[in-house]
Design a protein around this motif. Structure first.
Motif, mmCIF file in Angstrom:
data_model
loop_
_atom_site.group_PDB
_atom_site.id
_atom_site.type_symbol
_atom_site.label_atom_id
_atom_site.label_comp_id
_atom_site.label_asym_id
_atom_site.label_seq_id
_atom_site.Cartn_x
_atom_site.Cartn_y
_atom_site.Cartn_z
ATOM 1 N N GLU A 1 0.803 -1.213 0.000
ATOM 2 C CA GLU A 1 0.000 0.000 0.000
ATOM 3 C C GLU A 1 0.845 1.276 0.000
ATOM 4 N N ILE A 2 2.032 1.225 0.587
ATOM 5 C CA ILE A 2 2.869 2.433 0.579
ATOM 6 C C ILE A 2 3.671 2.549 -0.712
ATOM 7 N N GLY A 3 3.482 1.598 -1.629
ATOM 8 C CA GLY A 3 4.085 1.741 -2.946
ATOM 9 C C GLY A 3 5.281 0.871 -3.229
ATOM 10 N N GLU A 4 5.677 0.001 -2.305
ATOM 11 C CA GLU A 4 6.794 -0.892 -2.590
ATOM 12 C C GLU A 4 6.394 -1.889 -3.673
ATOM 13 N N VAL A 5 7.310 -2.163 -4.578
ATOM 14 C CA VAL A 5 7.067 -3.141 -5.636
ATOM 15 C C VAL A 5 7.527 -4.501 -5.133
ATOM 16 N N LEU A 6 6.616 -5.477 -5.137
ATOM 17 C CA LEU A 6 6.880 -6.784 -4.541
ATOM 18 C C LEU A 6 6.755 -7.895 -5.582
ATOM 19 N N ALA B 1 -4.979 17.198 -10.858
ATOM 20 C CA ALA B 1 -3.889 17.389 -9.907
ATOM 21 C C ALA B 1 -3.167 18.715 -10.155
ATOM 22 N N GLU B 2 -2.629 19.259 -9.070
ATOM 23 C CA GLU B 2 -1.839 20.473 -9.194
ATOM 24 C C GLU B 2 -0.454 20.133 -9.740
ATOM 25 N N LYS B 3 0.165 21.106 -10.356
ATOM 26 C CA LYS B 3 1.486 20.894 -10.919
ATOM 27 C C LYS B 3 2.472 20.508 -9.819
ATOM 28 N N GLY B 4 3.259 19.480 -10.083
ATOM 29 C CA GLY B 4 4.223 19.010 -9.096
ATOM 30 C C GLY B 4 3.667 18.004 -8.107
ATOM 31 N N ASP B 5 2.390 17.606 -8.280
ATOM 32 C CA ASP B 5 1.773 16.608 -7.395
ATOM 33 C C ASP B 5 2.415 15.252 -7.688
ATOM 34 N N ARG B 6 3.255 14.798 -6.777
ATOM 35 C CA ARG B 6 4.005 13.558 -7.018
ATOM 36 C C ARG B 6 3.083 12.347 -7.111
ATOM 37 N N ALA B 7 2.032 12.331 -6.270
ATOM 38 C CA ALA B 7 1.104 11.197 -6.292
ATOM 39 C C ALA B 7 0.417 11.085 -7.649
ATOM 40 N N ALA B 8 0.063 12.239 -8.211
ATOM 41 C CA ALA B 8 -0.599 12.226 -9.513
ATOM 42 C C ALA B 8 0.346 11.736 -10.592
ATOM 43 N N GLU B 9 1.616 12.123 -10.480
ATOM 44 C CA GLU B 9 2.599 11.683 -11.471
ATOM 45 C C GLU B 9 2.817 10.172 -11.398
ATOM 46 N N VAL C 1 3.522 -7.160 -7.900
ATOM 47 C CA VAL C 1 2.707 -6.301 -7.054
ATOM 48 C C VAL C 1 3.220 -4.870 -7.166
ATOM 49 N N ASP C 2 2.404 -4.021 -7.758
ATOM 50 C CA ASP C 2 2.782 -2.616 -7.943
ATOM 51 C C ASP C 2 1.502 -1.791 -7.845
ATOM 52 N N ARG C 3 1.177 -1.331 -6.627
ATOM 53 C CA ARG C 3 -0.068 -0.612 -6.397
ATOM 54 C C ARG C 3 -0.135 0.680 -7.213
ATOM 55 N N LYS C 4 0.978 1.367 -7.324
ATOM 56 C CA LYS C 4 0.967 2.635 -8.054
ATOM 57 C C LYS C 4 0.619 2.400 -9.526
ATOM 58 N N ARG C 5 1.178 1.359 -10.095
ATOM 59 C CA ARG C 5 0.841 1.028 -11.477
ATOM 60 C C ARG C 5 -0.628 0.636 -11.588
ATOM 61 N N GLY C 6 -1.119 -0.119 -10.586
ATOM 62 C CA GLY C 6 -2.518 -0.529 -10.586
ATOM 63 C C GLY C 6 -3.458 0.660 -10.517
ATOM 64 N N ARG C 7 -3.127 1.644 -9.671
ATOM 65 C CA ARG C 7 -3.967 2.837 -9.566
ATOM 66 C C ARG C 7 -3.919 3.655 -10.855
ATOM 67 N N ARG C 8 -2.734 3.723 -11.450
ATOM 68 C CA ARG C 8 -2.598 4.474 -12.706
ATOM 69 C C ARG C 8 -3.452 3.822 -13.809
ATOM 70 N N ASP C 9 -3.389 2.510 -13.903
ATOM 71 C CA ASP C 9 -4.199 1.806 -14.897
ATOM 72 C C ASP C 9 -5.692 2.018 -14.640
ATOM 73 N N HIS C 10 -6.058 2.001 -13.359
ATOM 74 C CA HIS C 10 -7.464 2.223 -12.987
ATOM 75 C C HIS C 10 -7.930 3.606 -13.438
ATOM 76 N N VAL C 11 -7.146 4.628 -13.147
ATOM 77 C CA VAL C 11 -7.533 5.990 -13.511
ATOM 78 C C VAL C 11 -7.630 6.122 -15.031
#
Length: 618
Positions: free
Chosen positions: A540-545, A585-593, A550-560
């Motif tokens: 959940e904190i973004g570690e790739v396992l 997202a605002e410019k520089g929003d790391r989570a959005a990137e 397992v890559d939650r950030k990639r999963g969320r990006r695909d979902h969006v």
């Protein structure tokens, strides 16, 4: 062992800045005979029945009910029509018990077809007759049932305890319903308290507690988290069709006494829904000038621009509701997920060490729009099997509740569902809603289910794919936004209709903002593996396992990407609690990137509540 009421006083020695690791934390434990997850009608009926058997047979049994709400009934929306068949069996003298809430018998039942301006009476199916039924506040009924369980039978009920994990045996000590070697369920672990959003312990941190149980009964309601894990791990849907769902949005109003008709029940079809969308409305006249009204919509609706909340608000603009609600005061708002799959979607009910009861299994009779009677009966039948298992299972062995599954399929619950098994899937044929209405009318009035065929909810290949991925069969019916136009909903007319946040404020639901988000963008099989390996927090904190699997950030990006480009941000409209938002997202929003798509990210407002957490693509 430590008693539950003291367990929350124990604090962990986990370092405050370290990531919480469930594999190393020390937990308080408690041993019970039967642990029931969920303090609704099914769970409480099971608990009462177990203690009745204790009285009848003389062998003491410890029964614990864990309820995530602040009290029993706290998470149940008021307003329901109850068929008292199961209650009559469980508590034959319930009418003599003090403070029972079944004081408003149903006096009339009717069905109407709405156009935008008119309301036309139509024939009422015999299955929807409410003779002998009662209109109640379901939350009040649940509170009363809990008081009977505690005060009359000595059931231990612990509110504020949310079950978060299943406890499994160390080794494969049993067999699943299909004869394969399997670990058994040996209880549950409750939720951790005092974690930040980033899964680090606060000064108030208290680890979840382990309840070691000989039998675990899951009574979480529709699509409960532990039920999903049990169904996935033990392949309980191997021989059944995937569950289908509806969303029910409702309100409670205090109306002008001159317009109040205690005991009156009205069901509606037609407007505001179009003829490609399954659903209907209801109006229940309760006691004390209270009226519960709402709208149920099948989650297989094709138009991604549909908003269940806005449909309910638009429905109240009909002349029928304008008249009923003139001068009225709105007191409550809520929503819940409903099982609609019926007989075809009932899974295997038992697994090594436990069973599914109530809406965790799915016993709603969607034609009646009732499920409490079946939920209660399932709890009673499970209790019979659980009591015998506790008394006869050897130490160290897993309890076997096969008998419960067998007895339920021979009970009147099965007959109740069998009679209406073809009605809901008849709306998914090429003839659409009109075809479903015609078939349902013929079946209910003439056949009453006595036909040699059973309809399927979808093609076999489609259903097998859903079983494999743990996804939603309903979502497969949602069409691309490219083929639809946004729905032009009318402006709100307070107090008759209001914006979403005004309604949500009436629910009283609120969670701490700095706590882990309990909604996760992950497929059920993947989450089940992470849960068993203790890797959820790291994922959940973004570690790739698992070597990149397992890559939650990639999963969320695909979902969006899928949900914004293909379905125009469907979840932002589908959830009637405003939990999901797709925001620029605002410019520089790391989570959005890292997790967004083309400047848009998914925001989960889990602090406002939860009613729709499994619908959508991606």
């Amino acid at each position: 062992m430590l008693r539950p009421r003291l367990a929350r006083l124990i604090h962990s020695s986990v370092p405050r800045r370290a990531l919480f690791d469930p594999k190393t934390v020390e937990r308080a434990e408690d041993d019970v005979d039967v642990c029931i997850v969920g303090g609704g009608p099914a769970g409480l009926s099971a608990a009462i029945r177990l203690k009745q058997l204790e009285r009848d047979r003389g062998n003491e049994i410890r029964v614990v009910v864990l309820e995530k709400g602040s009290e029993a009934g706290a998470h149940i929306v008021s307003g329901a029509v109850i068929e008292p068949r199961a209650l009559n069996e469980l508590l034959p003298d319930w009418k003599q018990l003090p403070d029972h809430p079944l004081t408003t018998p149903a006096t009339s039942s009717s069905m109407r077809f709405f156009t935008e301006k008119f309301s036309l009476p139509i024939p009422h199916p015999p299955q929807m007759s409410n003779n002998g039924n009662y209109i109640v506040s379901l939350s009040a009924f649940t509170r009363w049932l809990a008081s009977v369980a505690e005060n009359e039978y000595g059931v231990e009920i612990y509110p504020g305890f949310a079950a978060a994990q299943l406890l499994y045996s160390q080794e494969k000590d049993s067999t699943d319903p299909w004869g394969n070697s399997a670990q058994s369920v040996r209880g549950i672990i409750t939720n951790e308290v005092g974690l930040t959003k980033g899964f680090t312990p606060k000064s108030s941190f208290e680890p979840g507690m382990a309840f070691n149980a000989k039998v675990t009964l899951l009574a979480e309601g529709a699509h409960g988290s532990l039920s999903k894990l049990a169904i996935q791990k033990y392949k309980l849907r191997k021989e059944s069709q995937p569950q289908t769902y509806g969303i029910g949005v409702k309100e409670v109003w205090r109306v002008d006494p001159a317009k109040h008709e205690p005991g009156k029940v009205v069901h509606t079809l037609g407007w505001p829904l179009d003829m490609k969308t399954y659903g209907g409305g209801f109006v229940y006249h309760m006691a004390d000038s209270l009226v519960s009204l709402g709208l149920v919509i099948g989650l297989d609706y094709p138009n991604p621009y549909l908003s269940p909340y806005r449909e309910l608000q638009r429905m109240k603009h009909h002349p029928y509701y304008r008249d009923l609600l003139a001068g009225a005061e709105r007191l409550a708002y809520g929503a819940r997920t409903l099982n609609e799959g019926g007989l075809q979607s009932v899974p295997k009910l038992h697994f090594p060490g436990g069973a599914l009861i109530g809406c965790s299994a799915g016993f709603v009779n969607i034609a009646k729009i009732k499920g409490t009677h079946n939920a209660m009966k399932s709890g009673m039948l499970a209790a019979d099997a659980a009591y015998d298992a506790v008394q006869t299972t050897e130490e160290g062995k897993a309890a076997d509740l096969t008998k419960y599954d067998e007895e339920l399929r021979k009970s009147w619950v099965w007959e109740d569902l069998d009679e209406v098994r073809n009605l809901r899937p008849s709306f998914n044929t090429g003839l659409g809603v009109w075809g479903g209405i015609v078939y349902s009318g013929i079946d209910t009035l003439l056949f009453r289910g006595r036909v040699p065929w059973t309809f399927k909810h979808a093609a076999e290949q489609e259903m097998e794919k859903v079983k494999e991925t743990g996804g939603s069969l309903d979502a497969a019916h949602t069409e691309s936004a490219r083929g639809h136009k946004p729905i032009d909903y009318p402006p709100f007319e307070a107090p008759l209709s209001t914006d979403l946040m005004t309604s949500v404020a009436l629910t009283g639901t609120n969670h701490a903002e700095d706590q882990p988000v309990h909604l996760r963008v992950v497929k059920t099989p993947e989450f089940a593996r992470e849960m068993e390996s203790g890797e959820v927090e790291r994922a959940e904190i973004g570690e790739v396992l698992e070597g990149g699997k397992v890559d939650r950030k990639r999963g969320r990006r695909d979902h969006v990407q899928v949900n914004t480009e293909e379905f125009a941000g469907l979840l932002g409209r589908a959830c009637p609690a405003g939990v999901y938002e797709y925001v620029e997202a605002e410019k520089g929003d790391r989570a959005a990137e890292e997790e967004g798509w083309k400047g848009t990210k998914l925001v989960i407002n889990s602090q406002v509540g939860l009613v729709l957490c499994f619908y959508g693509r991606g």
